[in-house]
Design a protein around this motif. Structure first.
Motif, mmCIF file in Angstrom:
data_model
loop_
_atom_site.group_PDB
_atom_site.id
_atom_site.type_symbol
_atom_site.label_atom_id
_atom_site.label_comp_id
_atom_site.label_asym_id
_atom_site.label_seq_id
_atom_site.Cartn_x
_atom_site.Cartn_y
_atom_site.Cartn_z
ATOM 1 N N VAL A 19 0.921 -1.177 0.025
ATOM 2 C CA VAL A 19 0.093 0.059 -0.002
ATOM 3 C C VAL A 19 0.927 1.116 0.065
ATOM 4 N N ARG B 77 1.210 5.910 -0.583
ATOM 5 C CA ARG B 77 0.411 7.008 -0.552
ATOM 6 C C ARG B 77 1.506 8.000 -1.248
ATOM 7 N N ASN C 239 -4.058 -3.978 -8.722
ATOM 8 C CA ASN C 239 -5.053 -3.298 -8.096
ATOM 9 C C ASN C 239 -6.617 -3.575 -8.324
ATOM 10 N N HIS D 92 -7.575 3.545 -5.025
ATOM 11 C CA HIS D 92 -6.668 3.152 -3.833
ATOM 12 C C HIS D 92 -5.184 2.661 -4.175
ATOM 13 N N THR D 93 -4.421 3.256 -3.923
ATOM 14 C CA THR D 93 -3.024 2.473 -4.387
ATOM 15 C C THR D 93 -2.738 1.190 -3.408
ATOM 16 N N ARG D 94 -3.564 0.321 -3.520
ATOM 17 C CA ARG D 94 -3.307 -1.004 -2.917
ATOM 18 C C ARG D 94 -2.914 -1.827 -3.989
ATOM 19 N N GLU E 10 5.118 4.181 2.020
ATOM 20 C CA GLU E 10 4.978 2.770 1.467
ATOM 21 C C GLU E 10 4.941 1.755 2.714
ATOM 22 N N GLU F 186 -6.495 -2.363 3.650
ATOM 23 C CA GLU F 186 -7.365 -1.384 4.303
ATOM 24 C C GLU F 186 -6.787 -0.958 5.516
ATOM 25 N N ASP G 200 -3.572 0.734 4.809
ATOM 26 C CA ASP G 200 -3.929 2.342 4.320
ATOM 27 C C ASP G 200 -4.154 2.969 5.327
ATOM 28 N N ARG G 201 -4.966 2.612 6.372
ATOM 29 C CA ARG G 201 -5.288 3.434 7.670
ATOM 30 C C ARG G 201 -4.033 4.029 8.497
ATOM 31 N N GLU H 211 -2.252 6.620 6.440
ATOM 32 C CA GLU H 211 -3.040 7.731 6.851
ATOM 33 C C GLU H 211 -2.556 8.524 8.106
#
Length: 240
Positions: A32, A34, A96, A105-107, A175, A198, A201-202, A205
């Protein structure tokens, strides 16, 4: 039967599709990231540039030079969330699935084995011809450039990289990566993978918000998007 996962990473229940009798293991790589336009400070290595709250730890990573060649077939793969590239001579693919349902989303799940890449490509191209690395999986080259990468491992788990490309574009990425080992021939439940990403990702963030002082402003654009924009301006790029 419990499976060995790095970092004690174990799903609540092992999915029933996992084989009980196999000869070895394979890995699934979850990533993941950002994107951030740039750093607000010259480097993360020097604590004299830090603000509050300070990083807990920063370990510089070796400088890298990455030569990437990206492949597609009439934009079929990228539009469905599959990116295939040869990086420094080794094949890689990133999947993805959220792109196909309109989410950006960049996952990613990253594929590094050529037979896994071939299966992913043929799932979209539906061609009768065998997709192999020797014929570039039946794909056409769509982009080629070099990236010069400076990176740091921050607070133990997070990797921050600053990329500068041969065509003049730069971007910063934060990352998180996790590697899951499963028995050869087995699978990990797709829903579980999405929930793990997810959660990653959190965490990113929260990391970005905590150290907001480290990030600069500006237009956020990935390297491929910037490359195609540059090619269009030069009159030599594809329409997207």
């Amino acid at each position: 039967m419990a499976l060995p996962f790095p970092y004690n990473l174990v799903p609540p229940k092992c999915p029933p599709t996992i084989a009980k009798h196999t000869r070895g293991f394979k890995t699934i790589n979850l990533e993941v990231e950002r994107k951030i336009a740039c750093l607000a400070i010259p480097t993360l290595t020097d604590p004299s540039f830090w603000s509050q709250p300070p990083f807990t730890s920063v370990d510089p990573l070796p400088l890298k030079t990455l030569h990437d060649i990206y492949y597609d077939k009439n934009n079929l793969l990228c539009s469905n969330g599959l990116w295939v590239r040869k990086r420094n001579g080794a094949w890689q693919a990133k999947i993805n699935p959220s792109v196909r349902i309109g989410q950006q989303h960049t996952r990613f799940e990253e594929l590094r084995e050529e037979h896994d890449i071939a299966k992913a490509v043929q799932a979209f191209t539906k061609t009768a011809a065998v997709a192999e690395a020797t014929n570039n999986f039946g794909l056409d080259k769509m982009a080629e450039f070099t990236t010069y990468r400076e990176g740091w491992r921050v607070d133990g788990d997070f990797v921050v990289v600053r990329d500068s490309t041969s065509f003049g574009w730069g971007v910063v990425e934060v990352e998180l990566e996790e590697t899951v080992r499963i028995e050869e021939g087995g699978e990990v439940d797709e829903g579980w993978k999405q929930r793990r990403m997810e959660e990653m990702d959190r965490r990113i963030e929260a990391f970005v918000k905590r150290y907001a002082w480290a990030w600069g402003g500006g237009q956020v654009k990935g390297k491929l998007s910037a490359y195609f924009e540059m090619m269009r301006r030069s009159g030599d790029g594809r329409k997207r």
